[in-house]
Structure formats: structure tokens, C-alpha cells
Design a protein around this motif. Structure first.
Motif, PDB file in Angstrom:
ATOM      1  N   THR A  47       0.811  -1.201   0.058  1.00 31.11           N
ATOM      2  CA  THR A  47       0.139   0.100  -0.109  1.00 31.11           C
ATOM      3  C   THR A  47       0.815   1.138  -0.173  1.00 31.11           C
ATOM      4  O   THR A  47       1.741   1.197   0.711  1.00 31.11           O
ATOM      5  N   CYS A  95      -2.302   6.482   3.691  1.00 31.94           N
ATOM      6  CA  CYS A  95      -3.428   5.372   3.794  1.00 31.94           C
ATOM      7  C   CYS A  95      -3.816   4.945   5.224  1.00 31.94           C
ATOM      8  O   CYS A  95      -3.626   3.947   5.656  1.00 31.94           O
ATOM      9  N   CYS A 110      -7.450   4.203  -1.063  1.00 31.86           N
ATOM     10  CA  CYS A 110      -5.851   4.121  -0.914  1.00 31.86           C
ATOM     11  C   CYS A 110      -5.343   3.570  -2.435  1.00 31.86           C
ATOM     12  O   CYS A 110      -6.006   2.878  -2.978  1.00 31.86           O
ATOM     13  N   THR A 111      -4.159   3.445  -2.852  1.00 34.07           N
ATOM     14  CA  THR A 111      -3.273   3.012  -3.849  1.00 34.07           C
ATOM     15  C   THR A 111      -2.457   1.978  -3.676  1.00 34.07           C
ATOM     16  O   THR A 111      -1.758   1.978  -2.591  1.00 34.07           O
ATOM     17  N   GLN A 160       0.239  -1.126  -5.019  1.00 33.16           N
ATOM     18  CA  GLN A 160       1.084  -1.323  -6.137  1.00 33.16           C
ATOM     19  C   GLN A 160       1.508  -2.945  -6.058  1.00 33.16           C
ATOM     20  O   GLN A 160       1.520  -3.484  -5.142  1.00 33.16           O
ATOM     21  N   ARG A 209      -8.248   4.578 -13.047  1.00 32.38           N
ATOM     22  CA  ARG A 209      -7.682   4.429 -11.749  1.00 32.38           C
ATOM     23  C   ARG A 209      -6.713   3.411 -11.639  1.00 32.38           C
ATOM     24  O   ARG A 209      -6.214   2.723 -10.438  1.00 32.38           O
ATOM     25  N   GLN A 250      -0.676  -0.117 -10.405  1.00 32.00           N
ATOM     26  CA  GLN A 250      -1.186   0.366  -9.410  1.00 32.00           C
ATOM     27  C   GLN A 250      -2.616   0.734  -9.425  1.00 32.00           C
ATOM     28  O   GLN A 250      -2.983   1.167 -10.654  1.00 32.00           O
ATOM     29  N   VAL A 272      -6.192   2.306  -7.632  1.00 32.80           N
ATOM     30  CA  VAL A 272      -6.718   3.179  -6.672  1.00 32.80           C
ATOM     31  C   VAL A 272      -8.098   2.300  -6.373  1.00 32.80           C
ATOM     32  O   VAL A 272      -8.972   2.054  -7.202  1.00 32.80           O
TER      33      VAL A 272
END
Length: 329
Positions: free
Chosen positions: A95, A99, A117-118, A120, A163, A174, A176
Motif C-alpha cells: 500500500t 493510507c 488508497c493506492t 502497487q 484508476r 497501481q 486506486v
């Protein structure tokens, strides 16, 4: 493992002799250790689709990947994080900050993150594949997030439009997160694929609300109920005036969401705080409780002044004090 098998076979064939001899460089060792140093471990025959499992070698059925599971089944943990293993390899995810209170460390196999949150998703280097696709599984259904052929722009599905960000250099993705993104994910190439990665997506907790009577008569019973409007709390606890509140004969916690005070006394007055938390967030709110004796309670009084007609002027309120001189106003 092969070398250990050689040592074991030598132990069975040659009895251990305690005499000290010179071996190789002249160091003093036993005859068994000398034999071990001069013996090369035998090579194993090549077997298709080998998988290391519990320190043993077992064949993998053709056409399957490490991490594949029956429809709706949970993903299997990665045996060798970040490395290829017979057409299958283990990726990782983390993450990205900020976040809430989510764990920002990289994880292999599964990850818990939050809505908004994003995340990866990363994979090790491919072995010459010229086309890849990121996929997700939900139940028995498998769908493509995006597909990418080298030197062409990635084709992103409508569900992840605006996103999802794809890195053409390292093939990382990545995303969202939204509600419902808790699924299994993987990267598939022409002849290889990652193990399924399980992403858990939680909703961060909103500020809780405390419902109850703020003014309580001494000797009576009262309760405070803590409710969370958004998100699901995994833990509740209470504080009074900033200190952790523990249960007693008069103070009872019902499923931690409800605080019951029996036979309230003046000392029970104060600020009560309900704290809620889950794996990605924590929030709290406070409530002022006042316990009073009926003789000392002061209730508010509303006085209304009504002006009839077109009288213009200034209205002034006076309070006459008792037990004072007549001229004091």
C-alpha cells in the motif's frame, strides 16, 4: 538435499573410523570426512514440472500454475517470493502512503488495504514474453484488468478506467481501490503466470457516535451506546477522562459497544470516549456525562418577550436579587 542424501549413503556403506589422517590440504580429519570432501554429490535426473514442497520434490500436473485453485477457493501462499518456479512465480504488493493506518510494508500472498488508497502490485522480471495481462478472479469468474503487448499502449478494461496505472518498464500495476476490489489478482504472460495474490479491501472507519442521556440523576442507571456509521470495526474500547475504562460491578461493557453504569454516583461524571479500530484505521469520539442530585440540578428556563403594536424602543431584561436591599437591581 542431494548432498545430504550422499552423506547418508556414505554413513551406511562405511563405518566411522576415528583415526586421524591428512586430507587434501593436510588438515587433520577423520577418514569419513575425507571421503565426503572427495565425493561429488550425484545429480538428480531431470523431471518435468518440479515443485519444492515441505522439503520434498513432487511433480506438478501439466497445464496448471502454482497458485491456481478451484473456483472460489482461497489462493495458495507463494513458496518462493519474487522468483520463478516452473512457469509460475510469486509477486508482491504494498500500500502506498498516505493510507490511514494501513500497513505499508510489502507483502507476499495477501495484503490488507483500504478504500481510497493506492496499491502497487509488482512481479519479478519476465523471461522474454512479449505480451502480458493483469487478471482478477472473483468466485469462478476470471476477468482481464488490462492487456499489454510490447511497444503498444495498454488496453484497460472499463471497470479500472482512470484508476489503474501500468508501468511498461517493470510491468507493475497501481490501482486506486474501491469497494468490491477485494479479489484475487495475478499477471499472466504467454507461457507463465504469477500465483494468485489475495487483496483484502476494508473501508476506513468514520467517527463513531455515542447515544445516551447526558444528564443523569444520582442512584439511577444509564447506558451509552457507541455506533459506527461507515466501515466495520474489529475492536471497541472505552476511556474515561483519557484513561482506559475497565469493567466492574457497576460499570459493565456489553459486547464493548454499550457501556452500562449502574447506580450512578457523582464520581461517574466526566468525559467518556469510545474508540473503534480495524486493520486500516482508528477513530474515536467523546461524550460528557453529568451525574447530579435532584436538589442541586439547575434546569434552563426560557423567557419570551412579545411586543404588540408599532412600539419602537429598546427592551432590557432585569433580574431582582432576593435577600438584598430594595435598591439593588
Amino acid at each position: 538435499m542431494c548432498w545430504l542424501a550422499t552423506r547418508s549413503s556414505l554413513r551406511k556403506q562405511q563405518p566411522l573410523r576415528r583415526e586421524v589422517i591428512a586430507c587434501g590440504s593436510g588438515a587433520a580429519v577423520t577418514s569419513l570426512e575425507c571421503a565426503l570432501r572427495s565425493t561429488k554429490p550425484p545429480s538428480l535426473p531431470k523431471l518435468p514440472n518440479l515443485l519444492v514442497k515441505d522439503k520434498s520434490i513432487v511433480p506438478i500436473p501439466r497445464g496448471t500454475f502454482r497458485g491456481d485453485s478451484p473456483a472460489g477457493a482461497a489462493s495458495q501462499p507463494c513458496p518462493v517470493p519474487g522468483k520463478w518456479l516452473n512457469r509460475s512465480f510469486c509477486g508482491s504488493a504494498r500500500t502506498l502512503a498516505p493510507c490511514y493506518l494501513a500497513d505499508l510494508r510489502p507483502a507476499t500472498g495477501s495484503l490488507v488495504s483500504a478504500v481510497g488508497c493506492t496499491v502497487q502490485l509488482t512481479v519479478p522480471e519476465l523471461r522474454g514474453s512479449r505480451a502480458v495481462s493483469w487478471e482478477y478472479r472473483e468466485g469462478s469468474e476470471e476477468r482481464v484488468i488490462l492487456s499489454y503487448a510490447f511497444h503498444h499502449a495498454p488496453n484497460v478494461s472499463v471497470l479500472y478506467k482512470n484508476r489503474a496505472t501500468f508501468n511498461e518498464t517493470d510491468l507493475s500495476l497501481q490501482v486506486v481501490l474501491r469497494r468490491g476490489d477485494g479479489r484475487l489478482y495475478r499477471l499472466r504472460a504467454q507461457e507463465e503466470a504469477t500465483a494468485w495474490f489475495h487483496l483484502h479491501v476494508l473501508e476506513p472507519l468514520s467517527q463513531p457516535k455515542i447515544v445516551g442521556n447526558s444528564l443523569v440523576k444520582a442512584g439511577g442507571n444509564t447506558k451509552l451506546v457507541c455506533n459506527v456509521v461507515e466501515g466495520k470495526a474489529d475492536a471497541y474500547w472505552w476511556k474515561k477522562n483519557g484513561e482506559l475504562l475497565l469493567g466492574s460491578e457497576r460499570i459493565r461493557l456489553v459486547e464493548n459497544t454499550t457501556l452500562c453504569i449502574l447506580q450512578a454516583s457523582i464520581t461517574d461524571s466526566g468525559y467518556y470516549t469510545c474508540v473503534v479500530s480495524n486493520a486500516v484505521s482508528q477513530n474515536e469520539t467523546s461524550f460528557l456525562l453529568q451525574v447530579h442530585h435532584s436538589a442541586n440540578v439547575m434546569l434552563p428556563v426560557v423567557l419570551t418577550c412579545v411586543s404588540v403594536g408599532l412600539l419602537a424602543g429598546v427592551l432590557v431584561w432585569y433580574q431582582k436579587r432576593e435577600n438584598s436591599c430594595d435598591n439593588c437591581w
